[in-house]
Design an enzyme around this catalytic site. Structure first.
Site, PDB file in Angstrom:
ATOM      1  N   THR B  73       0.841  -1.202   0.000  1.00  0.00           N
ATOM      2  CA  THR B  73       0.000   0.000   0.000  1.00  0.00           C
ATOM      3  C   THR B  73       0.874   1.249   0.000  1.00  0.00           C
ATOM      4  O   THR B  73       0.607   2.221  -0.714  1.00  0.00           O
ATOM      5  CB  THR B  73      -0.942   0.006   1.223  1.00  0.00           C
ATOM      6  N   HIS B 199       5.375 -10.492   1.963  1.00  0.00           N
ATOM      7  CA  HIS B 199       4.511 -11.447   2.680  1.00  0.00           C
ATOM      8  C   HIS B 199       3.743 -12.391   1.750  1.00  0.00           C
ATOM      9  O   HIS B 199       3.114 -13.334   2.225  1.00  0.00           O
ATOM     10  CB  HIS B 199       3.549 -10.709   3.613  1.00  0.00           C
ATOM     11  N   CYS B 320     -21.245  -9.334   1.744  1.00  0.00           N
ATOM     12  CA  CYS B 320     -21.453  -9.655   3.160  1.00  0.00           C
ATOM     13  C   CYS B 320     -20.127  -9.803   3.902  1.00  0.00           C
ATOM     14  O   CYS B 320     -20.054  -9.650   5.102  1.00  0.00           O
ATOM     15  CB  CYS B 320     -22.228 -10.956   3.292  1.00  0.00           C
TER      16      CYS B 320
END
Lengths: 216, 382
Positions: B73, B199, B320
């Site tokens: 990011t 990672h 959801c």
């Protein structure tokens, strides 16, 4: 085979679903359709990933049987299933008093982000019972009734009811004719989703339904 | 044992990586110093520079072109905002199927007065080259990916850079999900900036690298000291960098071939479940670790939870499951319906995934999907 053990479930440890939610999710009660139901109701839409259908058998104004089918997450399945358990044996008037918070409480709580599932279940019930009153001739189809139905019609793009904002323009009711007017472009993606939901919601009622969208 | 098929979310660190890191956590706990640093400074500097060289070599870059940042990011933000601030004005393009970090960074630039544009993709997730070409007027940067994080599409970078460089714009590539699985040569890709993270290749979390082609100027996000040439001032995460370097050393492309074979087996098994469709392309144009399918009539969070309780984990594009309650923007952008997004699951393999696990995973999923379809409004049919 399953790792879930209700007796040893640590409520605080994981994902925020209570033991009871998981039990109803894994082993839902009252799943399925019903032959000759007194009334059915559908709330939500597959587009928003959250939909339930309720089937009620009502005898002498008492709910003698309730079943459901669902499309949605664990909370959706659990709320619909527990609701059917809650209303079985209740009179129509007693069942009308059930609010979404009662469903949340019955499940031992729900994560805040999943409250809308309980709201959807409560709206579905409200809709079913209102339809029952119409079928019984105790209630006439007026704008209040139409709005009650629309409360459970969901915009797939926002996850909110079609009544939110200025999408609902009004309705005209003359005898059996019910015309619902929406401020939604005719050939938009949502128009189809709304039309399908509204038509299904009126299922079982003796009405001549028309849905009017705006020109794109 | 839980079957872990969420390796595109994060991977388990390799024990050899952890061993290297421990040394820099326990004994060699210094941070790189200047030219006349003491012994602790020097040990840390050596570790960091060795890792930098190893990473550079792996992508055919020069060590000077590698800047360490805290994660992908940050790399996205540094590359995109850094270039935009340095150019001061112009148009920044991206595609509709990037990770949120890229999409939201570009959207931020729009708030700050830059022109922006999101290029469309086709049904398999390939960048629409015509759409890209016809929107490159005044463009300074196109930010896109090498391998898609969700549906595994490997972009045709050669075709993309020819179009982008023809208009004198720069190309930033998020190679985070492709790195370690697909051979990357920055010279051949002719890319200007590229991010790779640790990672996702069995390295530690909290470290990534940004490749910045020699001669490209960008403004830093933070102001501070002159570490990482002042482009990324601040603390140097020595143990993580040492672990990242080790993870890069352990990359073995034979693993990719094996993964691709297991990927295809899993895809075929899952598609044998009725009313199931594949998202993304097949074959060499797909990341070797990525499987993404949509099951009709059922919703992803339900599938996930059932499988989790039976010892199988992966992820879903269902609304959801997302914190914003929004369905996957990637599935929607490739023309999938809302139901396709809600019913989509991503299973991602690692070098340790076995054939036995693939078969077991399929059996669990099939069982769960059948069970949920019995509850479904459609009862398994529409």
């Amino acid at each position: 085979m399953e790792r879930f053990d209700a007796r040893r479930w640590d409520e605080k440890k994981r994902i925020g679903y209570s033991r009871k939610v998981l039990q109803y999710f894994l082993h839902p009660k009252n799943v399925g359709e019903m032959e000759n139901p007194s009334v059915t109701a559908k709330a939500g839409s597959p587009a928003c990933g959250d939909m339930i259908k309720l089937y009620l058998k009502i005898e002498n104004d008492r709910i003698t049987d309730a079943k459901f089918r669902s499309y949605g997450c664990a909370a959706n399945i659990a709320t619909a299933s527990v609701l059917t358990e809650m209303i079985k044996g209740k009179t129509v008037e007693e069942a009308k008093k059930i609010k979404f918070r009662d469903i949340v409480e019955e499940l031992g709580g729900l994560p805040q982000i999943k409250y809308h599932c309980a709201v959807l279940a409560a709206e579905g019930l409200k809709q079913a019972l209102a339809k029952w009153d119409v079928i019984q001739g105790r209630r006439k189809i007026d704008e209040k009734f139409v709005k009650l139905i629309l409360a459970a019609v969901i915009d797939p793009l926002t996850g909110e009811s079609v009544l939110k904002g200025d999408k609902y323009r009004g309705c005209k009711i003359e005898g059996k004719k019910v015309k619902i007017m929406l401020n939604i472009p005719k050939d938009s993606l949502e128009a189809e989703a709304f039309e399908e939901q509204i038509r299904e919601a009126f299922e079982g009622l003796d009405v001549d339904l028309e849905i009017e969208f705006v020109e794109s | 044992m839980v079957i872990y098929l969420d390796n595109a979310n994060t991977t388990k660190p390799d024990p050899e990586v952890i061993k290297v890191m421990l040394e820099y956590l326990q004994e060699k706990y210094g941070i790189p110093g200047g030219e006349f640093g003491h012994i602790f400074d020097e040990e840390a500097r050596e570790a960091v520079e060795e890792a930098r060289e190893r990473i550079a070599k792996r992508i055919n870059a020069s060590p000077d072109e590698i800047i360490f940042v805290s994660d992908e990011t940050e790399a996205d933000n540094l590359a995109i905002k850094g270039i935009a601030w340095s150019k001061e004005k112009g148009k920044v393009l991206t595609s509709k199927i990037e990770r949120k970090a890229i999409l939201n960074t570009v959207r931020r630039l729009k708030d700050w007065g830059f022109d922006t544009y999101e290029v469309s993709v086709d049904r398999e997730g390939f960048i629409n080259l015509e759409d890209l070409q016809s929107n490159l007027e005044d463009a300074i940067l196109f930010a896109t990916h090498l391998g898609n994080f969700e549906i595994g599409t490997i972009q045709d970078i050669k075709a993309i850079y020819e179009i982008v460089h023809d208009k004198d714009a720069l190309l930033y590539l998020d190679a985070n999900h492709a790195f370690g699985k697909v051979k990357i040569d920055v010279k051949k890709l002719d890319v200007d900036l590229m991010s790779i993270t640790s990672h996702l290749i069995h390295g530690p979390k909290g470290i990534a690298a940004l490749y910045i082609r020699d001669g490209i100027k960008l403004k830093p996000l933070f102001d501070g000291d002159v570490r990482e040439k002042g482009i990324r001032p601040g603390m140097i995460n020595v143990p993580a960098i040492a672990g990242f370097g080790k993870a890069v050393e352990l990359i073995n492309y034979d693993d990719s071939k094996r993964m691709a074979r297991l990927r295809d087996k899993l895809i075929d098994l899952l598609l044998s479940i009725p009313d199931t469709k594949l998202n993304g392309p097949r074959g060499d144009k797909r990341l070797p670790d990525n499987v993404n399918v949509s099951f009709a009539y059922v919703e992803g969070e339900s599938i996930l939870l059932h499988c989790d309780l039976r010892g199988l984990v992966f992820s879903t594009g269902s609304a959801c499951y997302s914190q914003e309650l929004l369905p996957s923007h990637v599935i929607r952008a490739i023309g999938g319906s809302f139901e396709d997004a809600h019913g989509s699951v991503r299973l991602s393999l690692s070098k340790w995934t076995t054939e036995d696990e693939i078969v077991k995973a399929y059996e669990i999923i099939r069982n769960v999907v059948e069970k949920l379809r019995e509850i479904s409004i459609y009862g398994g049919k529409k």
